[in-house]
Design a protein around this motif. Structure first.
Motif, PDB file in Angstrom:
ATOM      1  N   ARG A   1       0.822  -1.205   0.000  1.00 27.80           N
ATOM      2  CA  ARG A   1       0.000   0.000   0.000  1.00 27.80           C
ATOM      3  C   ARG A   1       0.862   1.264   0.000  1.00 27.80           C
ATOM      4  NH1 ARG A   1      -5.005   1.532   1.005  1.00 27.80           N
ATOM      5  NH2 ARG A   1      -5.821  -0.464   1.662  1.00 27.80           N
TER       6      ARG A   1
ATOM      7  N   LEU B   1      -2.728  -3.821  -1.465  1.00 28.44           N
ATOM      8  CA  LEU B   1      -3.715  -3.591  -2.516  1.00 28.44           C
ATOM      9  C   LEU B   1      -3.622  -4.753  -3.495  1.00 28.44           C
ATOM     10  CD1 LEU B   1      -2.961   0.170  -3.158  1.00 28.44           C
ATOM     11  CD2 LEU B   1      -4.942  -0.756  -1.946  1.00 28.44           C
TER      12      LEU B   1
ATOM     13  N   GLU C   1      -9.001  -2.704  -2.917  1.00 26.37           N
ATOM     14  CA  GLU C   1      -8.620  -2.963  -1.531  1.00 26.37           C
ATOM     15  C   GLU C   1      -8.651  -4.477  -1.314  1.00 26.37           C
ATOM     16  OE1 GLU C   1      -8.079  -0.701   1.056  1.00 26.37           O
ATOM     17  OE2 GLU C   1      -8.297   1.011  -0.281  1.00 26.37           O
TER      18      GLU C   1
END
Length: 123
Positions: free
Chosen positions: A9, A99, A110
């Motif tokens: 992420r 992710l 997500e």
């Protein structure tokens, strides 16, 4: 099928993929994906950490980190309570730290919103 590539992420480094996914867990409020193989962009701390609260309370584990940005993306359990013992030695990614690039749709999602086929190490 939901084939996906797992990205950090923090910096978008490739950490793993759903072909190496062997479980997905939503235990005690901790959502994570369990893999048996990760990329070279995943490192782990040599020192053991002890969980003092939350889902890893009483567990000894090594933190998994992104090699490129240093974000903690998960853990490898060393010792655990009975309900988590089956995860020892596997790479566990926190869903909120990664992710997913879903290959079929070519979109970033997500990790908590991706539905992977049901797999579990408990069976």
């Amino acid at each position: 099928e939901s084939c996906a590539v797992f990205h950090c992420r923090g910096c978008w480094a490739v950490l793993g993929d759903s072909l190496h996914l062997c479980a997905q867990e939503e235990q005690r409020g901790l959502g994570f994906l369990v893999c048996f193989k990760v990329t070279n962009d995943v490192t782990w701390e040599d020192s053991l950490l002890i969980g003092l609260e939350g889902a890893l309370l009483g567990c000894a584990y090594n933190a998994l980190c992104c090699r490129l940005c240093g974000l903690i993306v998960g853990f490898i359990l060393y010792s655990a309570s009975r309900d988590l013992a089956y995860l020892r030695g596997f790479f566990c990614f926190f869903k909120d730290s990664i992710l997913c690039y879903v290959l079929k749709t070519k979109i970033i999602v997500e990790a908590s919103k991706v539905n992977f086929p049901a797999v579990t190490l408990k069976e």
